[in-house]
Design a protein around this motif. Structure first.
Motif, PDB file in Angstrom:
ATOM      1  N   ALA A   9     -18.472  12.013   0.675  1.00  0.00           N
ATOM      2  CA  ALA A   9     -19.684  12.008   1.497  1.00  0.00           C
ATOM      3  C   ALA A   9     -20.538  13.256   1.297  1.00  0.00           C
ATOM      4  O   ALA A   9     -21.761  13.189   1.392  1.00  0.00           O
ATOM      5  CB  ALA A   9     -19.319  11.864   2.973  1.00  0.00           C
ATOM      6  N   VAL A  10     -19.896  14.394   1.006  1.00  0.00           N
ATOM      7  CA  VAL A  10     -20.653  15.642   0.850  1.00  0.00           C
ATOM      8  C   VAL A  10     -20.857  16.038  -0.606  1.00  0.00           C
ATOM      9  O   VAL A  10     -21.664  16.917  -0.902  1.00  0.00           O
ATOM     10  CB  VAL A  10     -20.000  16.814   1.641  1.00  0.00           C
ATOM     11  N   THR A  18     -30.026   8.173  14.198  1.00  0.00           N
ATOM     12  CA  THR A  18     -28.810   8.968  14.065  1.00  0.00           C
ATOM     13  C   THR A  18     -29.140  10.291  13.385  1.00  0.00           C
ATOM     14  O   THR A  18     -29.966  10.354  12.493  1.00  0.00           O
ATOM     15  CB  THR A  18     -27.727   8.232  13.258  1.00  0.00           C
ATOM     16  N   PRO A  19     -28.480  11.367  13.791  1.00  0.00           N
ATOM     17  CA  PRO A  19     -28.810  12.691  13.264  1.00  0.00           C
ATOM     18  C   PRO A  19     -28.130  13.040  11.941  1.00  0.00           C
ATOM     19  O   PRO A  19     -27.941  14.193  11.646  1.00  0.00           O
ATOM     20  CB  PRO A  19     -28.327  13.619  14.381  1.00  0.00           C
ATOM     21  N   GLY A  20     -27.746  12.072  11.161  1.00  0.00           N
ATOM     22  CA  GLY A  20     -27.141  12.375   9.866  1.00  0.00           C
ATOM     23  C   GLY A  20     -25.664  12.696   9.929  1.00  0.00           C
ATOM     24  O   GLY A  20     -25.146  13.363   9.048  1.00  0.00           O
ATOM     25  N   LEU A  21     -24.978  12.241  10.958  1.00  0.00           N
ATOM     26  CA  LEU A  21     -23.546  12.482  11.094  1.00  0.00           C
ATOM     27  C   LEU A  21     -22.795  11.250  10.617  1.00  0.00           C
ATOM     28  O   LEU A  21     -23.090  10.134  11.038  1.00  0.00           O
ATOM     29  CB  LEU A  21     -23.179  12.770  12.540  1.00  0.00           C
ATOM     30  N   THR A  22     -21.815  11.466   9.733  1.00  0.00           N
ATOM     31  CA  THR A  22     -21.018  10.360   9.218  1.00  0.00           C
ATOM     32  C   THR A  22     -19.551  10.678   9.421  1.00  0.00           C
ATOM     33  O   THR A  22     -19.054  11.675   8.896  1.00  0.00           O
ATOM     34  CB  THR A  22     -21.281  10.141   7.711  1.00  0.00           C
ATOM     35  N   GLU A  23     -18.863   9.842  10.199  1.00  0.00           N
ATOM     36  CA  GLU A  23     -17.427  10.013  10.382  1.00  0.00           C
ATOM     37  C   GLU A  23     -16.720   9.474   9.155  1.00  0.00           C
ATOM     38  O   GLU A  23     -17.091   8.438   8.611  1.00  0.00           O
ATOM     39  CB  GLU A  23     -16.959   9.282  11.634  1.00  0.00           C
ATOM     40  N   THR A  38      -2.381  17.304  16.615  1.00  0.00           N
ATOM     41  CA  THR A  38      -1.995  15.940  16.971  1.00  0.00           C
ATOM     42  C   THR A  38      -3.099  14.943  16.628  1.00  0.00           C
ATOM     43  O   THR A  38      -2.875  13.741  16.615  1.00  0.00           O
ATOM     44  CB  THR A  38      -1.666  15.841  18.474  1.00  0.00           C
ATOM     45  N   GLU A  39      -4.299  15.471  16.353  1.00  0.00           N
ATOM     46  CA  GLU A  39      -5.432  14.617  16.022  1.00  0.00           C
ATOM     47  C   GLU A  39      -6.333  15.362  15.042  1.00  0.00           C
ATOM     48  O   GLU A  39      -6.579  16.557  15.200  1.00  0.00           O
ATOM     49  CB  GLU A  39      -6.205  14.288  17.303  1.00  0.00           C
ATOM     50  N   VAL A  40      -6.830  14.655  14.032  1.00  0.00           N
ATOM     51  CA  VAL A  40      -7.716  15.244  13.038  1.00  0.00           C
ATOM     52  C   VAL A  40      -8.923  14.328  12.874  1.00  0.00           C
ATOM     53  O   VAL A  40      -8.773  13.107  12.785  1.00  0.00           O
ATOM     54  CB  VAL A  40      -7.010  15.416  11.668  1.00  0.00           C
ATOM     55  N   SER A  41     -10.124  14.918  12.850  1.00  0.00           N
ATOM     56  CA  SER A  41     -11.329  14.114  12.608  1.00  0.00           C
ATOM     57  C   SER A  41     -12.149  14.757  11.497  1.00  0.00           C
ATOM     58  O   SER A  41     -12.167  15.987  11.342  1.00  0.00           O
ATOM     59  CB  SER A  41     -12.161  13.961  13.877  1.00  0.00           C
ATOM     60  N   TYR A  42     -12.809  13.914  10.710  1.00  0.00           N
ATOM     61  CA  TYR A  42     -13.573  14.327   9.542  1.00  0.00           C
ATOM     62  C   TYR A  42     -15.020  13.910   9.741  1.00  0.00           C
ATOM     63  O   TYR A  42     -15.295  12.759  10.076  1.00  0.00           O
ATOM     64  CB  TYR A  42     -13.012  13.667   8.283  1.00  0.00           C
ATOM     65  N   LEU A  43     -15.933  14.853   9.484  1.00  0.00           N
ATOM     66  CA  LEU A  43     -17.338  14.579   9.743  1.00  0.00           C
ATOM     67  C   LEU A  43     -18.205  15.193   8.655  1.00  0.00           C
ATOM     68  O   LEU A  43     -18.041  16.362   8.302  1.00  0.00           O
ATOM     69  CB  LEU A  43     -17.721  15.177  11.098  1.00  0.00           C
ATOM     70  N   SER A  44     -19.112  14.386   8.099  1.00  0.00           N
ATOM     71  CA  SER A  44     -20.131  14.879   7.174  1.00  0.00           C
ATOM     72  C   SER A  44     -21.406  15.071   7.977  1.00  0.00           C
ATOM     73  O   SER A  44     -21.849  14.160   8.672  1.00  0.00           O
ATOM     74  CB  SER A  44     -20.367  13.855   6.061  1.00  0.00           C
ATOM     75  N   LEU A  45     -21.992  16.245   7.891  1.00  0.00           N
ATOM     76  CA  LEU A  45     -23.246  16.529   8.570  1.00  0.00           C
ATOM     77  C   LEU A  45     -24.345  16.558   7.515  1.00  0.00           C
ATOM     78  O   LEU A  45     -24.360  17.435   6.646  1.00  0.00           O
ATOM     79  CB  LEU A  45     -23.160  17.859   9.323  1.00  0.00           C
TER      80      LEU A  45
END
Length: 176
Positions: free
Chosen positions: A65-66, A50-55, A81-88
């Motif tokens: 996470a950060v 995995t490339p270090g991406l964390t939902e 209408t949709e929100v997503s959270y991602l730590s790179l």
């Protein structure tokens, strides 16, 4: 299902490559995989690749996470209408907002450099001042990207459509 990179590549070639590549393309790509990829990382389990991406489930979880505070945007030029959270890589926070046909991507990271990941060339660039920070706007007539820093954190906000500079001032001022 595939458990290693070797197995994943085999599935990919059998599902996609056989049906879409010319024979010479198939043979050359098969040779690249067999001679260069598989000997080095073929037996690596997929979960290690995995490339270090964390939902994350929320801005609060993303902050954890950060390792720095991240807040949802309180002002958007459309209804999300949709929100997503991602730590790179545990270093960059990204919140993506989707509307009916619109998209906004907000990023925050420690430091002062451009963290937008946007390498497009734009016809127009303009600097504006918002809450004492210099904000660089980029676009092709209007503006679809804003990049700035407060000296501690770097920020970027990109939209799937362009807005005039005045509306960007309001968007950037609302970022906390």
């Amino acid at each position: 299902t595939a458990k290693t990179i070797r197995e994943l590549l085999e599935e990919y070639i059998n599902i996609y490559g056989i049906n879409t590549w010319a024979l010479s393309t198939y043979e050359s790509r098969r040779a690249l995989i067999d001679n260069y990829i598989n000997p080095i990382i073929g037996d690596m389990p997929l979960e290690q690749a995995t490339p270090g991406l964390t939902e994350c489930a929320s801005a609060g979880e993303l902050s954890g996470a950060v390792g720095f505070p991240v807040s949802d945007l309180s002002v958007l030029p459309f209804e999300a209408t949709e929100v997503s959270y991602l730590s790179l890589w545990g270093e960059l926070a990204q919140i993506q907002y989707l509307g009916a046909e619109e998209q906004a991507v907000f990023r925050k990271s420690a430091g002062t450099g451009d963290n937008s990941g946007d390498y497009n060339r734009y016809e127009t660039a303009k600097e504006i001042s918002v809450r004492g920070n210099t904000v660089t706007l980029k676009g092709n007539g209007g503006y679809c990207l804003a990049v700035w820093s407060d000296g501690t954190y770097a920020y970027s906000l990109s939209l799937s459509f362009e807005l005039p500079a005045e509306q960007w001032s309001e968007l950037v001022a609302a970022v906390r």
